[in-house]
Design a protein around this motif. Structure first.
Motif, mmCIF file in Angstrom:
data_model
loop_
_atom_site.group_PDB
_atom_site.id
_atom_site.type_symbol
_atom_site.label_atom_id
_atom_site.label_comp_id
_atom_site.label_asym_id
_atom_site.label_seq_id
_atom_site.Cartn_x
_atom_site.Cartn_y
_atom_site.Cartn_z
ATOM 1 N N SER A 1 0.846 -1.204 0.000
ATOM 2 C CA SER A 1 0.000 0.000 0.000
ATOM 3 C C SER A 1 0.875 1.247 0.000
ATOM 4 C CB SER A 1 -0.847 0.050 1.265
ATOM 5 O OG SER A 1 -1.842 -0.918 1.227
ATOM 6 N N GLY A 2 0.211 2.379 -0.173
ATOM 7 C CA GLY A 2 0.907 3.664 -0.050
ATOM 8 C C GLY A 2 0.603 4.278 1.312
ATOM 9 N N PRO B 1 4.748 2.989 3.734
ATOM 10 C CA PRO B 1 6.133 2.831 3.266
ATOM 11 C C PRO B 1 7.191 3.376 4.229
ATOM 12 C CG PRO B 1 4.723 3.496 1.452
ATOM 13 C CD PRO B 1 3.898 3.596 2.698
ATOM 14 N N LYS B 2 6.869 4.447 4.940
ATOM 15 C CA LYS B 2 7.841 5.012 5.881
ATOM 16 C C LYS B 2 8.150 4.017 7.014
ATOM 17 C CE LYS B 2 8.681 9.718 7.405
ATOM 18 N NZ LYS B 2 9.080 10.226 6.109
ATOM 19 N N LYS C 1 5.770 6.172 -6.499
ATOM 20 C CA LYS C 1 6.814 7.183 -6.217
ATOM 21 C C LYS C 1 7.193 7.147 -4.722
ATOM 22 C CE LYS C 1 7.299 12.238 -6.022
ATOM 23 N NZ LYS C 1 8.610 12.631 -6.474
ATOM 24 N N LEU C 2 6.168 7.023 -3.889
ATOM 25 C CA LEU C 2 6.408 6.982 -2.445
ATOM 26 C C LEU C 2 7.281 5.783 -2.065
ATOM 27 C CD1 LEU C 2 5.413 8.438 0.129
ATOM 28 C CD2 LEU C 2 3.476 6.852 0.159
ATOM 29 N N VAL C 3 6.916 4.629 -2.594
ATOM 30 C CA VAL C 3 7.681 3.400 -2.291
ATOM 31 C C VAL C 3 9.091 3.514 -2.865
ATOM 32 C CG1 VAL C 3 7.790 0.922 -2.810
ATOM 33 C CG2 VAL C 3 5.640 1.942 -2.046
ATOM 34 N N LEU D 1 0.979 -6.087 2.479
ATOM 35 C CA LEU D 1 1.277 -5.108 3.541
ATOM 36 C C LEU D 1 0.367 -3.916 3.319
ATOM 37 C CD1 LEU D 1 5.089 -5.671 3.390
ATOM 38 C CD2 LEU D 1 3.757 -5.815 5.485
ATOM 39 N N LEU D 2 -0.549 -3.713 4.257
ATOM 40 C CA LEU D 2 -1.648 -2.778 4.016
ATOM 41 C C LEU D 2 -1.708 -1.661 5.046
ATOM 42 C CD1 LEU D 2 -4.477 -5.403 3.321
ATOM 43 C CD2 LEU D 2 -2.938 -4.330 1.664
ATOM 44 N N GLY D 3 -2.295 -0.550 4.637
ATOM 45 C CA GLY D 3 -2.584 0.541 5.550
ATOM 46 C C GLY D 3 -4.058 0.511 5.937
ATOM 47 N N CYS D 4 -4.391 1.347 6.893
ATOM 48 C CA CYS D 4 -5.792 1.494 7.332
ATOM 49 C C CYS D 4 -6.074 2.987 7.401
ATOM 50 C CB CYS D 4 -5.949 0.842 8.701
ATOM 51 S SG CYS D 4 -7.442 1.321 9.577
ATOM 52 N N GLY D 5 -6.971 3.455 6.549
ATOM 53 C CA GLY D 5 -7.300 4.885 6.545
ATOM 54 C C GLY D 5 -8.142 5.248 7.763
ATOM 55 N N PRO D 6 -8.228 6.531 8.099
ATOM 56 C CA PRO D 6 -8.996 6.947 9.275
ATOM 57 C C PRO D 6 -10.499 6.680 9.157
ATOM 58 C CG PRO D 6 -8.042 8.846 8.115
ATOM 59 C CD PRO D 6 -7.526 7.619 7.427
#
Ligand SMILES: O=C1O[C@H](COP(=O)(O)O)[C@@H](O)[C@H](O)[C@H]1O
Length: 262
Positions: free
Chosen positions: A43-44, A48-49, A90-92, A150-155
């Motif tokens: 995910s973005g 990535p950080k 780009k972020l990754v 590998l995933l993110g979770c938005g608010p």
């Protein structure tokens, strides 16, 4: 219903990183023993950080990231050029790929094909074709099986670009979907479908910071939250799903977290 997801909690993002690294290295070892490559969807957003802290810092004794054996795909991507500020690639690239040490090997990365930016459905179809070329011999599989997502979770509880209440959550056939009107900018995106996400061998969410605590409480402690995209992944991925969070992200969450260890 199988076992619930694992919720691993750490004091801070930097304390979370070594355990996330260990988890990824275990997934890598298991994938390499099965088929010689490690197929990962990323995910973005904020992920990535944190991932960079886990992957780019060598620690003693628990194995190496075998970058040359990695095949990196995007769990979702925005329909923008690859050098655009909104691009997940780009972020990754900037957070991780550009920082892989010389001589450590380079992963094979599969970004979107920017030839199709003007037609988001075509962009999604082309990305699905890319997945078919890697995962499906002669169209013989119903769903691709990532070794690790590998995933993110938005608010708001979204993950990938699967947003709460979206009809895309009911998609059962397509592997990659177009979003013409995302509630979060930029509006045009593509995303892996929910069945592809939940078919993964391992699925890890990373959520850090106090900005995530309200949504974490909903996802883990309420019936409505279990219907949000992240909640749906928890329900269908069951014990294959692990969350790596810091304490601020789970402040007030009742669901039992394992603190400070894998
Ligand atoms: O728009 C997106 O948001 C989610 C969540 O981002 P975060 O900054 O709240 O972690 C991200 O996982 C997704 O890849 C991205 O396109």
């Amino acid at each position: 219903m199988g076992k619930p997801p694992n919720l691993f909690a750490f004091q801070s993002a930097s304390e979370l990183a070594p355990s996330l690294r260990q988890y990824i290295l275990e997934a890598q070892a298991s994938a390499l023993s099965r088929h010689g490559t490690f197929r990962v969807a990323l995910s973005g957003g904020s992920l990535p950080k944190t991932l960079a802290q886990a992957l780019l810092k060598e620690t003693n004794g628990e194995g190496k990231v075998q970058w040359a054996k990695w095949e990196i795909f995007y769990a979702d991507e925005r329909a923008v050029p690859l050098d655009h500020a909104d691009s997940n690639h780009k972020l990754v690239q900037e957070e991780i790929l550009d920082k892989i040490p010389e001589g450590a090997g380079k992963p094979h990365v599969y970004p979107i094909d920017v030839k199709y930016l003007d037609d988001v459905q075509e962009l999604a179809d082309q990305y699905e074709k890319t997945l078919v070329s890697i995962f499906a011999q002669r169209d013989s599989v119903k769903l691709p099986m990532f070794d690790l997502l590998l995933l993110g979770c938005g608010p708001d509880g979204h993950t990938c670009s699967l947003f709460p209440g979206s009809p895309l959550l009911r998609e059962s056939d397509a592997w990659v979907l177009q979003i013409p009107d995302s509630p979060k900018p930029p509006p045009k995106r593509i995303t892996l479908s929910l069945p592809v996400v939940t078919h993964g061998i391992k699925i890890a969410f990373v959520a850090t910071g106090g900005g995530k605590k309200d949504i974490m409480k909903q996802i883990f402690d309420t019936d409505e939250g279990r219907q949000l995209p992240c909640g749906l992944v928890n329900a269908t991925g069951q014990e294959r799903v692990s969350w790596f969070v810091d304490y601020p992200a789970i402040e007030g969450v009742s669901f039992p977290a394992r603190r400070g260890s894998l």
